[in-house]
Design a protein around this motif. Structure first.
Motif, PDB file in Angstrom:
ATOM      1  N   GLY A  20      37.462  28.557  41.949  1.00 19.16           N
ATOM      2  CA  GLY A  20      36.198  28.717  42.506  1.00 19.16           C
ATOM      3  C   GLY A  20      36.490  28.915  44.592  1.00 19.16           C
ATOM      4  O   GLY A  20      36.432  30.142  44.568  1.00 19.16           O
ATOM      5  N   LEU A  21      37.573  28.429  44.724  1.00 24.04           N
ATOM      6  CA  LEU A  21      37.699  28.444  46.452  1.00 24.04           C
ATOM      7  C   LEU A  21      38.352  30.042  46.298  1.00 24.04           C
ATOM      8  O   LEU A  21      38.307  30.752  47.062  1.00 24.04           O
ATOM      9  CB  LEU A  21      38.399  27.518  47.411  1.00 24.04           C
ATOM     10  N   ALA A  22      39.120  30.275  45.807  1.00 20.15           N
ATOM     11  CA  ALA A  22      40.059  30.902  44.915  1.00 20.15           C
ATOM     12  C   ALA A  22      39.374  32.470  44.613  1.00 20.15           C
ATOM     13  O   ALA A  22      40.320  33.500  45.211  1.00 20.15           O
ATOM     14  CB  ALA A  22      41.529  30.643  44.580  1.00 20.15           C
ATOM     15  N   LYS A  28      40.322  37.437  51.495  1.00 18.42           N
ATOM     16  CA  LYS A  28      40.346  37.433  53.238  1.00 18.42           C
ATOM     17  C   LYS A  28      42.027  36.372  52.865  1.00 18.42           C
ATOM     18  O   LYS A  28      42.986  36.385  53.893  1.00 18.42           O
ATOM     19  CB  LYS A  28      39.039  35.705  52.980  1.00 18.42           C
ATOM     20  N   ILE A  29      41.707  35.063  51.941  1.00 14.88           N
ATOM     21  CA  ILE A  29      43.299  34.772  51.463  1.00 14.88           C
ATOM     22  C   ILE A  29      44.500  36.066  51.247  1.00 14.88           C
ATOM     23  O   ILE A  29      45.747  35.593  52.359  1.00 14.88           O
ATOM     24  CB  ILE A  29      43.477  34.169  50.148  1.00 14.88           C
ATOM     25  N   ASP A  30      44.287  37.188  51.270  1.00 17.45           N
ATOM     26  CA  ASP A  30      45.413  38.315  50.978  1.00 17.45           C
ATOM     27  C   ASP A  30      44.941  38.556  52.214  1.00 17.45           C
ATOM     28  O   ASP A  30      46.540  38.911  52.306  1.00 17.45           O
ATOM     29  CB  ASP A  30      44.171  39.062  49.527  1.00 17.45           C
ATOM     30  N   HIS A  31      43.793  39.096  52.729  1.00 14.42           N
ATOM     31  CA  HIS A  31      44.334  39.117  54.012  1.00 14.42           C
ATOM     32  C   HIS A  31      45.346  38.394  55.011  1.00 14.42           C
ATOM     33  O   HIS A  31      46.437  38.641  55.537  1.00 14.42           O
ATOM     34  CB  HIS A  31      42.800  39.777  54.398  1.00 14.42           C
ATOM     35  N   GLY A  32      45.450  37.135  54.938  1.00 18.33           N
ATOM     36  CA  GLY A  32      46.522  36.440  55.283  1.00 18.33           C
ATOM     37  C   GLY A  32      47.386  36.232  54.961  1.00 18.33           C
ATOM     38  O   GLY A  32      48.569  36.061  55.381  1.00 18.33           O
ATOM     39  N   ALA A  59      52.740  35.250  45.434  1.00 15.30           N
ATOM     40  CA  ALA A  59      51.461  33.881  46.001  1.00 15.30           C
ATOM     41  C   ALA A  59      50.421  34.977  45.663  1.00 15.30           C
ATOM     42  O   ALA A  59      49.517  34.548  45.325  1.00 15.30           O
ATOM     43  CB  ALA A  59      52.069  34.359  47.814  1.00 15.30           C
ATOM     44  N   LYS A  60      50.087  36.677  45.531  1.00 17.48           N
ATOM     45  CA  LYS A  60      49.207  37.023  45.607  1.00 17.48           C
ATOM     46  C   LYS A  60      48.954  36.761  43.971  1.00 17.48           C
ATOM     47  O   LYS A  60      48.035  36.635  43.270  1.00 17.48           O
ATOM     48  CB  LYS A  60      49.460  38.655  45.726  1.00 17.48           C
ATOM     49  N   GLY A  74      44.525  41.089  38.916  1.00 17.02           N
ATOM     50  CA  GLY A  74      43.161  40.975  39.635  1.00 17.02           C
ATOM     51  C   GLY A  74      43.628  40.957  41.327  1.00 17.02           C
ATOM     52  O   GLY A  74      44.263  41.712  41.225  1.00 17.02           O
ATOM     53  N   THR A  75      42.247  41.318  41.239  1.00 18.96           N
ATOM     54  CA  THR A  75      41.969  41.812  42.829  1.00 18.96           C
ATOM     55  C   THR A  75      42.010  40.995  44.662  1.00 18.96           C
ATOM     56  O   THR A  75      41.744  40.631  45.514  1.00 18.96           O
ATOM     57  CB  THR A  75      40.792  42.575  43.002  1.00 18.96           C
ATOM     58  N   GLY A  76      42.064  39.233  43.686  1.00 18.87           N
ATOM     59  CA  GLY A  76      42.374  38.817  44.654  1.00 18.87           C
ATOM     60  C   GLY A  76      40.452  38.143  44.572  1.00 18.87           C
ATOM     61  O   GLY A  76      40.499  37.264  45.072  1.00 18.87           O
ATOM     62  N   ASP A  77      39.332  38.172  44.292  1.00 21.30           N
ATOM     63  CA  ASP A  77      38.677  38.132  44.573  1.00 21.30           C
ATOM     64  C   ASP A  77      38.191  37.242  43.067  1.00 21.30           C
ATOM     65  O   ASP A  77      36.690  37.604  42.680  1.00 21.30           O
ATOM     66  CB  ASP A  77      37.305  39.337  45.009  1.00 21.30           C
ATOM     67  N   GLY A  78      38.864  37.487  42.041  1.00 25.32           N
ATOM     68  CA  GLY A  78      38.598  37.208  40.309  1.00 25.32           C
ATOM     69  C   GLY A  78      38.124  38.298  39.627  1.00 25.32           C
ATOM     70  O   GLY A  78      37.683  37.937  38.172  1.00 25.32           O
ATOM     71  N   THR A  79      38.084  39.917  40.163  1.00 21.46           N
ATOM     72  CA  THR A  79      37.493  40.436  39.346  1.00 21.46           C
ATOM     73  C   THR A  79      38.745  41.550  39.011  1.00 21.46           C
ATOM     74  O   THR A  79      39.800  41.312  40.243  1.00 21.46           O
ATOM     75  CB  THR A  79      36.665  41.485  40.081  1.00 21.46           C
TER      76      THR A  79
END
Length: 91
Positions: A20-22, A28-32, A59-60, A74-79
């Motif tokens: 859920g957090l991912a 934000k995680i991708d940016h980090g 990692a992505k 995925g785009t990193g936001d679950g979509t």
């Protein structure tokens, strides 16, 4: 119940929470990840750029899997990003 089954049962709620957090903070995680990769690359003066890019990509991909994207795109936001239309067939 075996040890591994017991462990999986106890870790299931944590996995759901991490997933859920991912989904919620994937961008934000991708940016980090990108920012950390850039810092490490500059500190190593580009010596390990290919390995840093490979590690960042893996990692992505792992983040996308955690967020629930089944196809790994995925785009990193679950979509997943919109797909491009197929080219017309030559008939």
């Amino acid at each position: 119940m075996g040890f591994l089954q017991n462990l999986k049962a106890k870790l299931a709620p944590a996995k759901d929470k991490v997933s859920g957090l991912a989904q919620q903070h994937g961008d934000k995680i991708d940016h980090g990840l990108d920012k950390a990769a850039k810092v490490v690359d500059s500190k190593t003066k580009g010596k390990y750029s290919d390995k840093i890019q490979t590690g960042t990509g893996k990692a992505k991909d792992a983040l996308d899997r955690l967020a629930g994207s089944q196809d790994g795109k995925g785009t990193g936001d679950g979509t997943t990003p919109p797909s491009s239309p197929s080219p017309p067939s030559a008939s």
